[in-house]
Scaffold this motif. Structure first.
Motif, PDB file in Angstrom:
ATOM      1  N   ALA A   1       2.491  79.563  15.534  1.00 45.58           N
ATOM      2  CA  ALA A   1       3.054  79.411  14.759  1.00 45.58           C
ATOM      3  C   ALA A   1       2.462  81.063  14.009  1.00 45.58           C
ATOM      4  CB  ALA A   1       2.921  78.402  13.598  1.00 45.58           C
ATOM      5  N   LEU A   2       1.747  81.386  13.578  1.00 47.48           N
ATOM      6  CA  LEU A   2       1.290  82.655  13.162  1.00 47.48           C
ATOM      7  C   LEU A   2       2.480  83.864  13.702  1.00 47.48           C
ATOM      8  CD1 LEU A   2      -2.742  82.446  13.270  1.00 47.48           C
ATOM      9  CD2 LEU A   2      -1.556  82.899  11.847  1.00 47.48           C
ATOM     10  N   LEU A   3       3.050  83.777  14.802  1.00 48.38           N
ATOM     11  CA  LEU A   3       3.864  85.134  15.405  1.00 48.38           C
ATOM     12  C   LEU A   3       5.568  84.036  14.231  1.00 48.38           C
ATOM     13  CD1 LEU A   3       3.208  85.578  19.358  1.00 48.38           C
ATOM     14  CD2 LEU A   3       2.641  86.718  16.838  1.00 48.38           C
ATOM     15  N   HIS A   4       5.599  83.597  14.190  1.00 47.61           N
ATOM     16  CA  HIS A   4       6.815  83.036  13.440  1.00 47.61           C
ATOM     17  C   HIS A   4       6.810  82.521  11.513  1.00 47.61           C
ATOM     18  CE1 HIS A   4       8.902  82.166  17.287  1.00 47.61           C
ATOM     19  NE2 HIS A   4       7.296  81.920  17.709  1.00 47.61           N
ATOM     20  N   CYS A   5       6.072  83.294  11.262  1.00 49.95           N
ATOM     21  CA  CYS A   5       5.624  83.520   9.779  1.00 49.95           C
ATOM     22  C   CYS A   5       6.629  83.968   9.020  1.00 49.95           C
ATOM     23  CB  CYS A   5       4.256  83.555   9.338  1.00 49.95           C
ATOM     24  SG  CYS A   5       2.590  82.901   9.530  1.00 49.95           S
ATOM     25  N   SER A   6       7.173  83.871   7.830  1.00 53.51           N
ATOM     26  CA  SER A   6       8.659  84.407   7.727  1.00 53.51           C
ATOM     27  C   SER A   6       8.324  84.837   5.621  1.00 53.51           C
ATOM     28  CB  SER A   6       9.567  84.314   7.932  1.00 53.51           C
ATOM     29  OG  SER A   6      10.009  83.200   7.424  1.00 53.51           O
ATOM     30  N   THR A   7       8.949  85.577   5.367  1.00 55.32           N
ATOM     31  CA  THR A   7       9.914  85.087   3.954  1.00 55.32           C
ATOM     32  C   THR A   7      11.227  85.146   3.850  1.00 55.32           C
ATOM     33  OG1 THR A   7       9.380  88.230   3.705  1.00 55.32           O
ATOM     34  CG2 THR A   7       7.342  86.962   2.846  1.00 55.32           C
ATOM     35  N   PRO A   8      11.923  84.807   3.173  1.00 53.83           N
ATOM     36  CA  PRO A   8      11.271  83.306   3.066  1.00 53.83           C
ATOM     37  C   PRO A   8      10.019  82.427   3.868  1.00 53.83           C
ATOM     38  CG  PRO A   8      13.110  83.836   1.988  1.00 53.83           C
ATOM     39  CD  PRO A   8      12.432  84.632   2.649  1.00 53.83           C
ATOM     40  N   ALA A   9       9.799  81.765   2.770  1.00 53.55           N
ATOM     41  CA  ALA A   9       8.964  80.784   4.568  1.00 53.55           C
ATOM     42  C   ALA A   9       8.876  80.030   5.172  1.00 53.55           C
ATOM     43  CB  ALA A   9       7.505  79.537   3.490  1.00 53.55           C
ATOM     44  N   LYS A  10       8.471  79.787   6.540  1.00 52.48           N
ATOM     45  CA  LYS A  10       9.219  79.442   7.009  1.00 52.48           C
ATOM     46  C   LYS A  10       8.748  77.786   7.263  1.00 52.48           C
ATOM     47  CE  LYS A  10      11.264  78.373  11.633  1.00 52.48           C
ATOM     48  NZ  LYS A  10      12.310  78.342  11.802  1.00 52.48           N
ATOM     49  N   LEU A  11      10.004  76.213   7.509  1.00 50.70           N
ATOM     50  CA  LEU A  11       9.268  75.353   7.275  1.00 50.70           C
ATOM     51  C   LEU A  11       9.627  75.116   8.672  1.00 50.70           C
ATOM     52  CD1 LEU A  11      11.651  74.020   4.178  1.00 50.70           C
ATOM     53  CD2 LEU A  11       9.450  75.214   4.552  1.00 50.70           C
ATOM     54  N   LEU A  12       8.315  74.201   9.281  1.00 47.57           N
ATOM     55  CA  LEU A  12       8.674  73.707  10.020  1.00 47.57           C
ATOM     56  C   LEU A  12       7.588  72.130  10.672  1.00 47.57           C
ATOM     57  CD1 LEU A  12       8.912  74.971  13.541  1.00 47.57           C
ATOM     58  CD2 LEU A  12       6.823  75.198  13.200  1.00 47.57           C
ATOM     59  N   ASN A  13       8.685  71.490  11.402  1.00 49.82           N
ATOM     60  CA  ASN A  13       8.386  70.194  11.313  1.00 49.82           C
ATOM     61  C   ASN A  13       7.646  70.019  12.542  1.00 49.82           C
ATOM     62  OD1 ASN A  13       9.788  69.072   8.900  1.00 49.82           O
ATOM     63  ND2 ASN A  13      11.882  68.084  10.385  1.00 49.82           N
ATOM     64  N   VAL A  14       5.875  69.149  13.163  1.00 54.78           N
ATOM     65  CA  VAL A  14       5.632  69.184  14.142  1.00 54.78           C
ATOM     66  C   VAL A  14       5.393  68.015  14.242  1.00 54.78           C
ATOM     67  CG1 VAL A  14       3.996  69.873  15.273  1.00 54.78           C
ATOM     68  CG2 VAL A  14       4.446  71.621  13.454  1.00 54.78           C
ATOM     69  N   SER A  15       6.423  67.436  15.390  1.00 54.12           N
ATOM     70  CA  SER A  15       6.029  65.609  15.528  1.00 54.12           C
ATOM     71  C   SER A  15       6.277  65.903  17.475  1.00 54.12           C
ATOM     72  CB  SER A  15       6.376  64.801  14.809  1.00 54.12           C
ATOM     73  OG  SER A  15       8.264  65.615  15.407  1.00 54.12           O
ATOM     74  N   GLY A  16       6.221  64.497  17.152  1.00 54.41           N
ATOM     75  CA  GLY A  16       6.224  63.969  18.636  1.00 54.41           C
ATOM     76  C   GLY A  16       7.857  63.466  19.012  1.00 54.41           C
ATOM     77  N   PRO A  17       9.056  64.389  20.404  1.00 57.34           N
ATOM     78  CA  PRO A  17      10.525  64.090  20.008  1.00 57.34           C
ATOM     79  C   PRO A  17      10.959  62.699  20.005  1.00 57.34           C
ATOM     80  CG  PRO A  17       9.457  63.912  22.120  1.00 57.34           C
ATOM     81  CD  PRO A  17       7.561  64.575  21.579  1.00 57.34           C
ATOM     82  N   GLU A  18       9.803  61.833  20.205  1.00 58.05           N
ATOM     83  CA  GLU A  18      10.437  60.417  20.200  1.00 58.05           C
ATOM     84  C   GLU A  18      10.367  59.447  18.395  1.00 58.05           C
ATOM     85  OE1 GLU A  18       8.383  60.873  24.846  1.00 58.05           O
ATOM     86  OE2 GLU A  18       7.427  60.659  22.294  1.00 58.05           O
ATOM     87  N   THR A  19      11.567  58.820  18.548  1.00 61.27           N
ATOM     88  CA  THR A  19      10.981  57.375  17.440  1.00 61.27           C
ATOM     89  C   THR A  19      10.533  56.276  18.255  1.00 61.27           C
ATOM     90  OG1 THR A  19      13.117  58.489  16.228  1.00 61.27           O
ATOM     91  CG2 THR A  19      12.686  56.276  15.774  1.00 61.27           C
ATOM     92  N   VAL A  20       9.181  56.651  18.194  1.00 59.03           N
ATOM     93  CA  VAL A  20       8.390  55.526  18.597  1.00 59.03           C
ATOM     94  C   VAL A  20       8.184  54.250  18.234  1.00 59.03           C
ATOM     95  CG1 VAL A  20       6.371  55.268  20.337  1.00 59.03           C
ATOM     96  CG2 VAL A  20       6.711  57.356  19.655  1.00 59.03           C
TER      97      VAL A  20
END
Length: 335
Positions: free
Chosen positions: A239-258
């Motif tokens: 994600a260091l390659l995807h930092c930006s201004t304005p800030a990049k918001l990023l959800n990080v989780s698994g793909p399933e609703t378990v």
């Protein structure tokens, strides 16, 4: 089992390629927590595999005996410091890349002022100190409200509405980083994680141990998102390659609703125990939609069933675990 576990911690080709593209050294602030040591090891392994010269620097109070020496032995530089001590903070080395892992969650009740100092005041000081770096700032899915299970989780476009002081202070952390990112033009990624899992901690381990020890499992928070810690660590570095201004918001989780009920049943099969389930699933839960994360980085390498199998074997073998519960069942925001 140990060989399988170690293979699941190895850097992927995508990480090796990306770490070669990241300009400059990498500092991990708060490296002594649940994810930090493994993240530092992963980053160093990727640097070695890429055959490049890049310093990985871990900063922590290093209260865990032996951790600093272990990291040093792998070629990871370390600095022992209390980040809340401003003189120590200002004396820290600089780098072009910072991953911010520091934070307070457990024990918030009764120590609310300390939680706010760690989660909101300190990020402002760090953002000023590292204004010239790219910053990946760890946050949490707790900044979102509970959402209907049928909706598949909150996206980055959904407004934050944190429940309770811990989650409010985490939104404060985000806002401090965003403010200074805007002020100084600091490229920033807000990394909203829930929930990372390893054999030593996480939602899956908690459910497995409850099944194995024949303790009740509360179903009111009836669904969760889970991701392997190694995948979450890899995403944080990339994600260091995807930092930006304005800030990049990023959800990080698994793909399933378990479903928690299903997880308990799966562990029950592997542990030959009948889960003890109490209460009923509610129609809402703390859930994130990580479609944007998968677009950028692909789907996690370690599957849900692989995690379940490995953690079940770990519990049977009596493997070492951390006493750091997630409190994923909490619906009132009290930590």
């Amino acid at each position: 089992m140990e060989q399988i576990y170690q293979a699941m911690l190895a850097p992927s080709e995508a990480l090796v390629n990306d770490i070669a593209r990241i300009e400059g050294d990498i500092i991990l602030l708060g490296v002594g927590g649940k994810m930090g040591p493994a993240m530092a090891r992963l980053a160093k392994a990727a640097v070695n595999k890429a055959g490049i010269n890049k310093r990985i620097i871990g900063i922590s109070r290093f209260s865990e005996t032996g951790l600093e020496a272990e990291l040093n032995g792998l070629g990871i530089e370390t600095v022992a410091a209390n980040l809340l001590n401003d003189a120590e903070l200002q004396n820290l080395p600089t780098a072009k890349n910072v991953i911010y892992l520091a934070g307070q969650k457990f024990g918030t009740t009764g120590k609310e002022s300390y939680t706010w100092a760690m989660n909101t005041y300190l990020p402002g000081r760090v953002a000023e100190k590292y204004r010239d770096a790219r910053i990946v700032a760890f946050s949490t899915g707790n900044v979102y409200p509970l959402s209907p299970v049928k909706n598949g989780g909150m996206t980055e476009e959904n407004p934050a509405a944190p429940l309770g002081e811990y989650a409010q202070s985490c939104l404060g952390r985000e806002r401090m980083f965003q403010y200074f990112s805007s002020l100084y033009g600091t490229p920033l990624c807000i990394y909203r994680l829930n929930y990372a899992n390893d054999v030593s901690y996480g939602v899956l381990l908690e459910i497995a141990k409850a099944v194995n020890e024949q303790r009740e499992i509360d179903l009111r928070m009836g669904h969760v998102n889970v991701i392997w810690q190694g995948d979450a660590n890899e995403i944080a570095i990339r994600a260091l390659l995807h930092c930006s201004t304005p800030a990049k918001l990023l959800n990080v989780s698994g793909p399933e609703t378990v479903p928690v009920r299903w997880l308990a049943a799966e562990f029950g099969k592997r542990l030959n125990k009948q889960p003890i389930l109490v209460n009923e699933e509610q129609p809402d839960a703390l859930l994130s939609n990580s479609a944007e994360c998968f677009r950028l980085f692909g789907y996690p390498h370690v599957t849900l069933r692989q995690m379940i199998d490995l953690i079940a074997e770990w519990v049977v073998a009596g493997g070492k675990t951390l006493n750091k519960p997630t409190h994923f069942q909490e619906r009132e925001g009290n930590f």
